[in-house]
Design an enzyme around this catalytic site. Structure first.
Site, PDB file in Angstrom:
ATOM      1  N   ILE A  12      24.815 -20.660 -15.447  1.00  0.00           N
ATOM      2  CA  ILE A  12      24.878 -19.808 -14.246  1.00  0.00           C
ATOM      3  C   ILE A  12      25.835 -20.371 -13.188  1.00  0.00           C
ATOM      4  O   ILE A  12      26.351 -19.613 -12.364  1.00  0.00           O
ATOM      5  CB  ILE A  12      23.452 -19.568 -13.679  1.00  0.00           C
ATOM      6  CG1 ILE A  12      23.412 -18.299 -12.833  1.00  0.00           C
ATOM      7  CG2 ILE A  12      22.948 -20.782 -12.900  1.00  0.00           C
ATOM      8  CD1 ILE A  12      22.015 -17.792 -12.543  1.00  0.00           C
ATOM      9  N   ASN A  25      12.590 -25.867  -5.883  1.00  0.00           N
ATOM     10  CA  ASN A  25      11.197 -26.217  -5.559  1.00  0.00           C
ATOM     11  C   ASN A  25      11.029 -26.094  -4.055  1.00  0.00           C
ATOM     12  O   ASN A  25      12.010 -25.941  -3.327  1.00  0.00           O
ATOM     13  CB  ASN A  25      10.828 -27.613  -6.080  1.00  0.00           C
ATOM     14  CG  ASN A  25      11.688 -28.688  -5.466  1.00  0.00           C
ATOM     15  OD1 ASN A  25      11.666 -28.892  -4.254  1.00  0.00           O
ATOM     16  ND2 ASN A  25      12.497 -29.353  -6.276  1.00  0.00           N
ATOM     17  N   VAL A  34      18.155 -26.194 -13.730  1.00  0.00           N
ATOM     18  CA  VAL A  34      19.230 -25.389 -13.152  1.00  0.00           C
ATOM     19  C   VAL A  34      19.482 -25.786 -11.692  1.00  0.00           C
ATOM     20  O   VAL A  34      20.626 -25.722 -11.212  1.00  0.00           O
ATOM     21  CB  VAL A  34      18.921 -23.878 -13.336  1.00  0.00           C
ATOM     22  CG1 VAL A  34      17.773 -23.410 -12.497  1.00  0.00           C
ATOM     23  CG2 VAL A  34      20.161 -23.046 -13.082  1.00  0.00           C
ATOM     24  N   ASP A  35      18.442 -26.217 -11.002  1.00  0.00           N
ATOM     25  CA  ASP A  35      18.569 -26.679  -9.608  1.00  0.00           C
ATOM     26  C   ASP A  35      19.541 -27.863  -9.533  1.00  0.00           C
ATOM     27  O   ASP A  35      20.488 -27.864  -8.724  1.00  0.00           O
ATOM     28  CB  ASP A  35      17.158 -27.081  -9.127  1.00  0.00           C
ATOM     29  CG  ASP A  35      17.049 -27.284  -7.624  1.00  0.00           C
ATOM     30  OD1 ASP A  35      18.014 -26.975  -6.909  1.00  0.00           O
ATOM     31  OD2 ASP A  35      15.967 -27.745  -7.190  1.00  0.00           O
ATOM     32  N   SER A 122      11.118 -20.528 -13.704  1.00  0.00           N
ATOM     33  CA  SER A 122       9.824 -21.123 -14.112  1.00  0.00           C
ATOM     34  C   SER A 122       9.695 -21.445 -15.596  1.00  0.00           C
ATOM     35  O   SER A 122       8.684 -22.009 -16.004  1.00  0.00           O
ATOM     36  CB  SER A 122       8.615 -20.257 -13.685  1.00  0.00           C
ATOM     37  OG  SER A 122       8.350 -20.399 -12.313  1.00  0.00           O
ATOM     38  N   TYR A 126       8.683 -25.898 -15.068  1.00  0.00           N
ATOM     39  CA  TYR A 126       7.438 -25.295 -14.579  1.00  0.00           C
ATOM     40  C   TYR A 126       6.582 -24.665 -15.688  1.00  0.00           C
ATOM     41  O   TYR A 126       5.476 -24.182 -15.426  1.00  0.00           O
ATOM     42  CB  TYR A 126       7.714 -24.297 -13.455  1.00  0.00           C
ATOM     43  CG  TYR A 126       7.979 -24.951 -12.104  1.00  0.00           C
ATOM     44  CD1 TYR A 126       7.883 -26.330 -11.931  1.00  0.00           C
ATOM     45  CD2 TYR A 126       8.303 -24.188 -10.983  1.00  0.00           C
ATOM     46  CE1 TYR A 126       8.118 -26.932 -10.686  1.00  0.00           C
ATOM     47  CE2 TYR A 126       8.530 -24.782  -9.743  1.00  0.00           C
ATOM     48  CZ  TYR A 126       8.445 -26.153  -9.602  1.00  0.00           C
ATOM     49  OH  TYR A 126       8.662 -26.725  -8.371  1.00  0.00           O
TER      50      TYR A 126
HETATM   51  N1  AR6 Z   1      22.367 -22.165 -16.073  1.00  0.00           N
HETATM   52  C1  AR6 Z   1      21.409 -21.257 -16.350  1.00  0.00           C
HETATM   53  N2  AR6 Z   1      20.157 -21.584 -16.694  1.00  0.00           N
HETATM   54  C2  AR6 Z   1      19.854 -22.907 -16.773  1.00  0.00           C
HETATM   55  C3  AR6 Z   1      20.796 -23.925 -16.505  1.00  0.00           C
HETATM   56  C4  AR6 Z   1      22.108 -23.505 -16.141  1.00  0.00           C
HETATM   57  N3  AR6 Z   1      23.059 -24.379 -15.850  1.00  0.00           N
HETATM   58  N4  AR6 Z   1      20.180 -25.131 -16.678  1.00  0.00           N
HETATM   59  C5  AR6 Z   1      18.910 -24.873 -17.055  1.00  0.00           C
HETATM   60  N5  AR6 Z   1      18.716 -23.538 -17.126  1.00  0.00           N
HETATM   61  P1  AR6 Z   1      14.221 -25.143 -14.775  1.00  0.00           P
HETATM   62  P2  AR6 Z   1      11.785 -24.169 -13.414  1.00  0.00           P
HETATM   63  C6  AR6 Z   1      17.506 -22.767 -17.494  1.00  0.00           C
HETATM   64  O1  AR6 Z   1      13.502 -26.303 -15.350  1.00  0.00           O
HETATM   65  O2  AR6 Z   1      11.063 -24.104 -14.710  1.00  0.00           O
HETATM   66  C7  AR6 Z   1      13.708 -28.319 -10.915  1.00  0.00           C
HETATM   67  O3  AR6 Z   1      13.509 -29.718 -10.899  1.00  0.00           O
HETATM   68  C8  AR6 Z   1      16.472 -23.444 -18.368  1.00  0.00           C
HETATM   69  O4  AR6 Z   1      16.845 -23.345 -19.741  1.00  0.00           O
HETATM   70  O5  AR6 Z   1      15.585 -25.350 -14.205  1.00  0.00           O
HETATM   71  O6  AR6 Z   1      11.711 -22.989 -12.475  1.00  0.00           O
HETATM   72  C9  AR6 Z   1      13.405 -27.679  -9.563  1.00  0.00           C
HETATM   73  O7  AR6 Z   1      13.788 -28.512  -8.498  1.00  0.00           O
HETATM   74  C10 AR6 Z   1      15.235 -22.606 -18.073  1.00  0.00           C
HETATM   75  O8  AR6 Z   1      15.184 -21.482 -18.945  1.00  0.00           O
HETATM   76  O9  AR6 Z   1      13.370 -24.439 -13.573  1.00  0.00           O
HETATM   77  C11 AR6 Z   1      11.920 -27.512  -9.628  1.00  0.00           C
HETATM   78  O10 AR6 Z   1      11.243 -28.695  -9.277  1.00  0.00           O
HETATM   79  C12 AR6 Z   1      15.468 -22.090 -16.658  1.00  0.00           C
HETATM   80  O11 AR6 Z   1      16.809 -22.470 -16.309  1.00  0.00           O
HETATM   81  C13 AR6 Z   1      11.665 -27.181 -11.075  1.00  0.00           C
HETATM   82  O12 AR6 Z   1      12.772 -27.741 -11.798  1.00  0.00           O
HETATM   83  C14 AR6 Z   1      14.520 -22.663 -15.632  1.00  0.00           C
HETATM   84  O13 AR6 Z   1      14.277 -24.025 -15.895  1.00  0.00           O
HETATM   85  C15 AR6 Z   1      11.657 -25.708 -11.333  1.00  0.00           C
HETATM   86  O14 AR6 Z   1      11.282 -25.462 -12.664  1.00  0.00           O
END
Ligand code: AR6
Length: 176
Positions: A12, A25, A34-35, A122, A126
Site C-alpha cells: 500500500i 494503534n 503496515v504501520d 486487524s 491483531y
Molecule cells: N501494504 C499493505 N498491506 C500490508 C503491508 C503493506 N506494506 N504490510 C502488511 N500488510 P498489521 P493489524 C498487511 O499487522 O492486524 C502494528 O504494530 C498484513 O498482511 O499491519 O491491524 C500497529 O501499530 C495484514 O493483512 O495490522 C498496531 O499495533 C494487514 O496489513 C497493530 O500492528 C494488517 O496487518 C495493528 O495490527
C-alpha cells in the site's frame, strides 16, 4: 458517477491515491506491520503530524480515524485508523472493525478526497480471522458507498498476502 471498488495485491505504500489508510494503534506512534511500512516509507513528517494529534486529543480510539499528511509517500494523505484486537464471540469486535472503514471514508469525504486505499485492517498482529474481516470490510465499504453515492471516485482494497487477496477476489465477484 458510481464509485469504483477495486482490488490489488501489493504494498500500500506504493499507491499514488489521495489517501491510503494505516492500520495503526491508539498511540499513533507507529508499530510493526503496515504501520511500520508506512512510517518507514513516508518519513518523519507523518510521525510529527501524529504527535500533534496526540497532543490535541490524546491518540485515537478503536474504530475511529484521524488524518495526516503523506510525507514522502506517493499518496497525499494518510488516514490512520485503529482496528480492534480480535476476541472470539465479542459482538462489539465486528462493529468496531466496520467503524474503521466507515469513519476512514467519512474523513476522506470531509477532506474532499476522491481515491482511498485500504489494507486488511486487524488481520495481522491483531489476529482477526481473515475471511470474517473480509466480509465486514466489504460490507462496511459497500454500505458507505450506497449512502454516499458519487462522493468518491475509487476505493481500493490492497492485499499484501495471497490469502487475503483470494478472499477479497471471491467476495467482490460474489457481491458483483
Ligand atoms: N501494504 C499493505 N498491506 C500490508 C503491508 C503493506 N506494506 N504490510 C502488511 N500488510 P498489521 P493489524 C498487511 O499487522 O492486524 C502494528 O504494530 C498484513 O498482511 O499491519 O491491524 C500497529 O501499530 C495484514 O493483512 O495490522 C498496531 O499495533 C494487514 O496489513 C497493530 O500492528 C494488517 O496487518 C495493528 O495490527
Amino acid at each position: 458517477m458510481k464509485t469504483k471498488l477495486t482490488l490489488e495485491r501489493g504494498d500500500i505504500t506504493k499507491i499514488a491515491f489521495d489517501a491510503i489508510v494505516n492500520a495503526a494503534n491508539s498511540s499513533l506512534l507507529g508499530g510493526g506491520g503496515v504501520d511500520g511500512a508506512i512510517h518507514r516509507a513516508g518519513g518523519p513528517k507523518i510521525l510529527e503530524a501524529c504527535m500533534a494529534i496526540r497532543a490535541r486529543q490524546g491518540g485515537c480510539a478503536t474504530g475511529e480515524a484521524v488524518i495526516t499528511n503523506g510525507g514522502n509517500l506517493p499518496a497525499r494523505f494518510v488516514i490512520h485508523t485503529v482496528g480492534p484486537v480480535y476476541r472470539e464471540g465479542d459482538e462489539k469486535i465486528p462493529v468496531l472493525l466496520g467503524n474503521c472503514y466507515k469513519n476512514s471514508l467519512a474523513l476522506a469525504v470531509e477532506n474532499g478526497l476522491k481515491t482511498v486505499a485500504f489494507p486488511n485492517i486487524s488481520t495481522g498482529i491483531y489476529g482477526y480471522p481473515k475471511e470474517e474481516a473480509c466480509g465486514v470490510a466489504v460490507g462496511a465499504v459497500q454500505a458507505f458507498l450506497s449512502e454516499h453515492p458519487g462522493a468518491l471516485e475509487e476505493v481500493r482494497f490492497v492485499c499484501f498476502d495471497e490469502e487475503n487477496f483470494e478472499l477479497y477476489r471471491k467476495k467482490l465477484i460474489t457481491d458483483g
